[in-house]
Design a protein around this motif. Sequence first.
Motif, PDB file in Angstrom:
ATOM      1  N   UNK A 108       2.004  14.555   9.326  1.00 16.14           N
ATOM      2  CA  UNK A 108       1.017  15.285   8.530  1.00 16.14           C
ATOM      3  C   UNK A 108       1.552  15.620   7.148  1.00 16.14           C
ATOM      4  N   UNK A 109       2.824  15.940   7.057  1.00 16.70           N
ATOM      5  CA  UNK A 109       3.385  16.300   5.753  1.00 16.70           C
ATOM      6  C   UNK A 109       3.441  15.101   4.803  1.00 16.70           C
ATOM      7  N   UNK A 110       3.658  13.888   5.362  1.00 15.33           N
ATOM      8  CA  UNK A 110       3.606  12.679   4.541  1.00 15.33           C
ATOM      9  C   UNK A 110       2.179  12.448   4.046  1.00 15.33           C
ATOM     10  N   UNK A 124     -10.172   7.559   2.660  1.00 14.56           N
ATOM     11  CA  UNK A 124      -8.785   7.109   2.726  1.00 14.56           C
ATOM     12  C   UNK A 124      -8.359   7.086   4.192  1.00 14.56           C
ATOM     13  N   UNK A 125      -8.066   5.892   4.705  1.00 19.39           N
ATOM     14  CA  UNK A 125      -7.620   5.739   6.087  1.00 19.39           C
ATOM     15  C   UNK A 125      -6.140   5.367   6.055  1.00 19.39           C
ATOM     16  N   UNK A 126      -5.301   6.381   6.251  1.00 20.16           N
ATOM     17  CA  UNK A 126      -3.861   6.211   6.113  1.00 20.16           C
ATOM     18  C   UNK A 126      -3.169   6.131   7.465  1.00 20.16           C
ATOM     19  N   UNK A 143      10.988   7.345   1.569  1.00 23.89           N
ATOM     20  CA  UNK A 143      10.322   6.077   1.267  1.00 23.89           C
ATOM     21  C   UNK A 143       8.808   6.220   1.313  1.00 23.89           C
ATOM     22  N   UNK A 144       8.304   6.851   2.359  1.00 23.56           N
ATOM     23  CA  UNK A 144       6.855   6.957   2.530  1.00 23.56           C
ATOM     24  C   UNK A 144       6.208   7.802   1.442  1.00 23.56           C
ATOM     25  N   UNK A 145       6.824   8.921   1.101  1.00 23.28           N
ATOM     26  CA  UNK A 145       6.214   9.809   0.103  1.00 23.28           C
ATOM     27  C   UNK A 145       6.276   9.208  -1.303  1.00 23.28           C
ATOM     28  N   UNK A 146       7.136   8.217  -1.499  1.00 22.20           N
ATOM     29  CA  UNK A 146       7.182   7.511  -2.780  1.00 22.20           C
ATOM     30  C   UNK A 146       6.238   6.322  -2.803  1.00 22.20           C
ATOM     31  N   UNK A 147       6.320   5.480  -1.757  1.00 22.21           N
ATOM     32  CA  UNK A 147       5.643   4.196  -1.796  1.00 22.21           C
ATOM     33  C   UNK A 147       4.164   4.252  -1.432  1.00 22.21           C
ATOM     34  N   UNK A 148       3.767   5.136  -0.531  1.00 18.93           N
ATOM     35  CA  UNK A 148       2.346   5.180  -0.186  1.00 18.93           C
ATOM     36  C   UNK A 148       1.480   5.566  -1.394  1.00 18.93           C
ATOM     37  N   UNK A 149       1.797   6.652  -2.102  1.00 19.53           N
ATOM     38  CA  UNK A 149       0.986   6.956  -3.293  1.00 19.53           C
ATOM     39  C   UNK A 149       1.054   5.855  -4.347  1.00 19.53           C
TER      40      UNK A 149
END
Length: 345
Positions: A275-277, A268-270, A242-248
Amino acid sequence: MSTATRTTRSASHTGTGPPGSFAVTGSGLHVPPTVVTNEDITRVTHRNGDWITSRTGIRERHRLAPELATSDMCLDAALPALDTAGLDARDLDAVIVASYTPDQPMPSTSVVVKAALGAPRAVALDMGHAACASGVHALLAAAHLLQNPSFNQVLVIGADCASRVIHPADRTAGVFFGDAAAAVVLSRIDGKGAGLLSYDIGSELSHAVQIPGGGSRRPLSTESLTAGEHYVSMDGRAVWDTATTLLPESMTNAIRQAGMTPADIDHYFLHQANLNILRAAQQALDIPPERMPITLDELGNTGSAGVFTALHRAVEGHRLRSGHTFVVSAIGAGFHWGSLVLRQP
């Protein structure tokens, strides 16, 4: 009023920011002194320390002393934020606390912090429904409060004491989370073109990360406590997907709505989850490493505080400068996610 359009994903809402301007005028950070290293975690979870570092990027995290609570961390982060902003607590018009680990169900943690600070006029608001993304929601709320001429100074605090809701032997959640609080002061200013430029906010029901016990559906009981339902449960694979799809996607939507490209963004403050995400988001948007501060290596996943720890690092290092644009983006249990594009005047 902000304008809004629907993105291709029906669960996401994208729009432009309100017309008024504001600035980040102060920041503060509190990290409890007790350090828990990967070697310490290994003794409990039996995860290899090198495995933890390679899979998460986390080397250590901090734990709050048992006699303290989330509001104590909030206070210790708020005071230096007010100091750098040159404000007294009595100047505050609002105190917003983003946390999924409040001191107790009632009274609200924001009221506790407001009282401890001595901010009698401040409106007290709590944001916890979006879990780790609550900081983004808190900033969005603050941006709209600052359109009202009665609101000039808003203190926003992200703080979580995840160690209180993580089972000590949890081999997944146990390696990620740390305790911390970070705060920013937002000040309304005259003029246009600064503050919130655009946003992308979304949600989609998922129980992949949850605390099942303690609410109206499963009230705390001897049985629920024995079953450990008051602890976080987490499906790591679902979070990754979910994170690797929705954050970008969310950042791209918000940046496009601001009429910009990823290359135009200075910082960019994420959410500091893994770290991998973060690297996956960095690669997807081709973000130079120096534009994306990392704090999770030393702090772990600090929940609602994560985006503010990264922002604080830039403010403290005098890297957030006049005219800079920056993105604040996070994803949390629910799932909730969101991205804001802001400009420092």
